[in-house]
Write a protein that holds these residues in place. Structure first.
Motif, PDB file in Angstrom:
ATOM      1  N   ARG A 147       0.950  -1.472   0.075  1.00  0.00           N
ATOM      2  CA  ARG A 147      -0.201   0.100   0.040  1.00  0.00           C
ATOM      3  C   ARG A 147       0.827   1.181   0.105  1.00  0.00           C
ATOM      4  NH1 ARG A 147      -2.639  -2.379   4.299  1.00  0.00           N
ATOM      5  NH2 ARG A 147      -0.864  -2.637   5.278  1.00  0.00           N
ATOM      6  N   GLU A 148       0.297   2.193  -0.756  1.00  0.00           N
ATOM      7  CA  GLU A 148       1.076   3.560  -0.412  1.00  0.00           C
ATOM      8  C   GLU A 148       0.578   4.382   0.759  1.00  0.00           C
ATOM      9  OE1 GLU A 148       1.616   4.888  -5.321  1.00  0.00           O
ATOM     10  OE2 GLU A 148      -0.132   5.592  -4.116  1.00  0.00           O
ATOM     11  N   LEU A 149       1.508   5.244   1.165  1.00  0.00           N
ATOM     12  CA  LEU A 149       1.378   6.012   2.203  1.00  0.00           C
ATOM     13  C   LEU A 149       0.694   7.394   1.770  1.00  0.00           C
ATOM     14  CD1 LEU A 149       1.570   7.164   5.241  1.00  0.00           C
ATOM     15  CD2 LEU A 149       3.938   7.519   4.855  1.00  0.00           C
ATOM     16  N   THR A 150       1.036   7.950   0.637  1.00  0.00           N
ATOM     17  CA  THR A 150       0.730   9.078   0.072  1.00  0.00           C
ATOM     18  C   THR A 150      -0.870   9.285   0.073  1.00  0.00           C
ATOM     19  OG1 THR A 150       2.584   9.437  -1.278  1.00  0.00           O
ATOM     20  CG2 THR A 150       0.586  10.610  -2.066  1.00  0.00           C
ATOM     21  N   PHE A 173       4.183  13.415   1.886  1.00  0.00           N
ATOM     22  CA  PHE A 173       3.261  12.486   1.594  1.00  0.00           C
ATOM     23  C   PHE A 173       1.815  12.920   1.540  1.00  0.00           C
ATOM     24  CE2 PHE A 173       6.858   9.946   3.198  1.00  0.00           C
ATOM     25  CZ  PHE A 173       7.055   9.019   2.323  1.00  0.00           C
TER      26      PHE A 173
END
Lengths: 330, 330
Positions: A147-150, A173
């Motif tokens: 998963r992305e943090l952004t 982010f």
């Protein structure tokens, strides 16, 4: 006249927390009494030296100052602790006596901030799982995608110095930051680019990071009911203190496997050798090292030494601890 | 009149790369022909549909367009690839024919940027080592202390979109960034808050991240001599392509254990089941997933669809690929 300065740490500790430049600075600005015993002073040895001390520089392993020692410390103007909390280093009486107290705890917080982002990104991307699978001879893992943090939402428990260090690193982010802290004003939260929230709201975030100090008021504050709010698939990070969490309820939640936890602290430390948490697949474990880094440690004495000097010159200080801060210190 | 739009991806792929909102947008703005076969089209099936296509939307698994197909594609105005490189998707002839080409590769780069920071921070702090030790029943590890990223120097090989995404995330760490890229001007480097450097200078940094595309000019560009420059204790990250590195020399350097490597790509993929790199303690391995994330993938079709629409409206586009870019594309 240079100030007579007791440096309590022996050589082996100085190698960790005091750079060469800092030793030169101490020799230059103060009249230091270096600890040449090859070990930490005993309380008796320190007590014998109190009458002459104008400044004291301590670190991990240094003996605690007692009220009796303080009575002898008639010349003492400042004590700087090249380590974390000074709660057990100095008695409350020191503030009444007008001695300035400095702690490098906020410098340690920077390392904790980096640990939090490291643990978070690693957990979101399943790097430990991928690495383990690769070591077992595998390649892609069906259904496992990081998963992305952004753009996500990060819930923070307690706006401590470690939380602030972590939040600064989150800036690129574009996350929403929710903070639970009963002492934080709306305005102070806004200055951190965060919003105040209830504990329930924070515990419902897809990312949760615990920064609460260990105090009577925070013990077991993360109850079974609150832990049940953690969303499936969430990442829960604890880099502050284990006893903030209801240990039994937390273990049950972890065993369900429904979320991931990066844990640097535990209910009892060192963690029991046969503790069942050591076998769970959905945790990233480390032995209370979030605040420990080569660069962070090596900067500690320099940070307090420079702050003592600023204080002596009546300039603005960064690391001074007053009585009120000492009272709520872990 | 809505444009007749072939969406090449079958349902199973759309679930990964196309949000519900994006499907609605395609239905609203275009006259879509969805792929109802339950699998990717064959080249023949695509060829049969070329005469009517005004827009094509593709993704991983979509058949390549040939010069023969392009001859039939008399109405084609744009093709948008909801995935990475279009080097093997479209022939060079497509540019001469005036068809606009779009690739979501820069969106994938954001996930790669997050991977690079995750791998870097994790490696600097020895999180995999600590986790493994904890699982073996241990607590602190004598002599093992993590390193901070703040204030360090990061060497970047190639100023690609993944490098740019990574550099953006480094902003709060106050690092010095050195970039080797023969096509990067001083001014362009300055806009990235970086400095141009030689390959030798970059390979001498304590942190090195490889972002070079796989091209004849980059094959084995990291020679034995350059690999020997990597400092002891460094962290070396490769999220671009394995063959950029001299595989044999690199393996020998890794076996010496003198630095750490986070490797998402390998000389031959999938990595051989019994490859000796799988047993090294000083590596963090993952199976070419740096660009793969749930959020990143789900955004891909939306990004190219919106860019196709911008292009049709003659607005500024973000993802258009021209002939010159196609030529140097991996």
């Amino acid at each position: 006249m240079k100030l007579k300065t007791l440096v309590l740490s022996p050589q082996s500790r100085l190698d960790e927390v005091c750079s060469e430049a800092c030793r030169a600075r101490i020799n230059d600005y103060f009249e230091p009494v270096w600890n040449e015993t090859g070990r930490d002073y005993t309380q008796e040895e320190l007590s014998e030296r109190m009458a002459e001390a104008e400044v004291i520089i301590s670190s991990w392993g240094s003996p605690s100052l007692t009220d009796e020692m303080l009575q002898k410390a008639v010349k003492l103007r400042a004590i700087g602790h090249a380590a974390g909390t000074v709660k057990n280093l100095v008695p409350k009486q020191i503030f009444a006596q007008g001695v300035k107290v400095y702690s490098a705890a906020p410098r340690i917080a920077l390392s904790v901030g980096e640990y939090c982002l490291a643990a978070l990104l690693t957990s979101l991307r399943y790097l430990p799982e991928f690495d383990s699978a690769m070591r077992e001879g595998k390649w892609k893992i069906a259904g496992l995608k990081g998963r992305e943090l952004t753009g996500s939402t990060v819930g923070i428990i307690s706006a401590s110095s470690t939380a602030r260090a972590f939040i600064k690193l989150l800036a690129p982010f574009q996350v929403d930051v929710l903070i639970y802290d009963p002492y934080l004003s709306e305005e102070a939260a806004a200055r951190l680019n965060a919003k105040r929230a209830t504990l329930e709201e924070v515990m419902s975030c897809p990312i949760i990071s615990v920064h609460a100090p260990k105090l009577p008021a925070t013990e077991r504050m993360l109850t079974r009911e609150l832990l049940a709010l953690i969303p499936d698939g969430a990442v829960f990070i604890n880099s502050s203190r284990g006893p903030v969490v209801d240990a039994q309820a937390f273990m049950e939640e972890l065993q369900s496997g429904r979320f991931f936890a990066a844990l640097d602290v535990f209910d009892k430390e060192p963690l029991a050798v046969d503790h069942p948490i050591r076998t769970l697949p959905n945790v990233l474990l480390s032995p209370h090292i979030a605040g420990a880094s080569v660069q962070g440690h090596l900067a500690l004495m320099e940070e307090v030494v420079e702050d003592i000097i600023r204080g002596l010159r009546e300039e603005k200080t960064m690391y001074e601890v007053n009585e009120k801060m000492w009272e709520v210190m872990a």
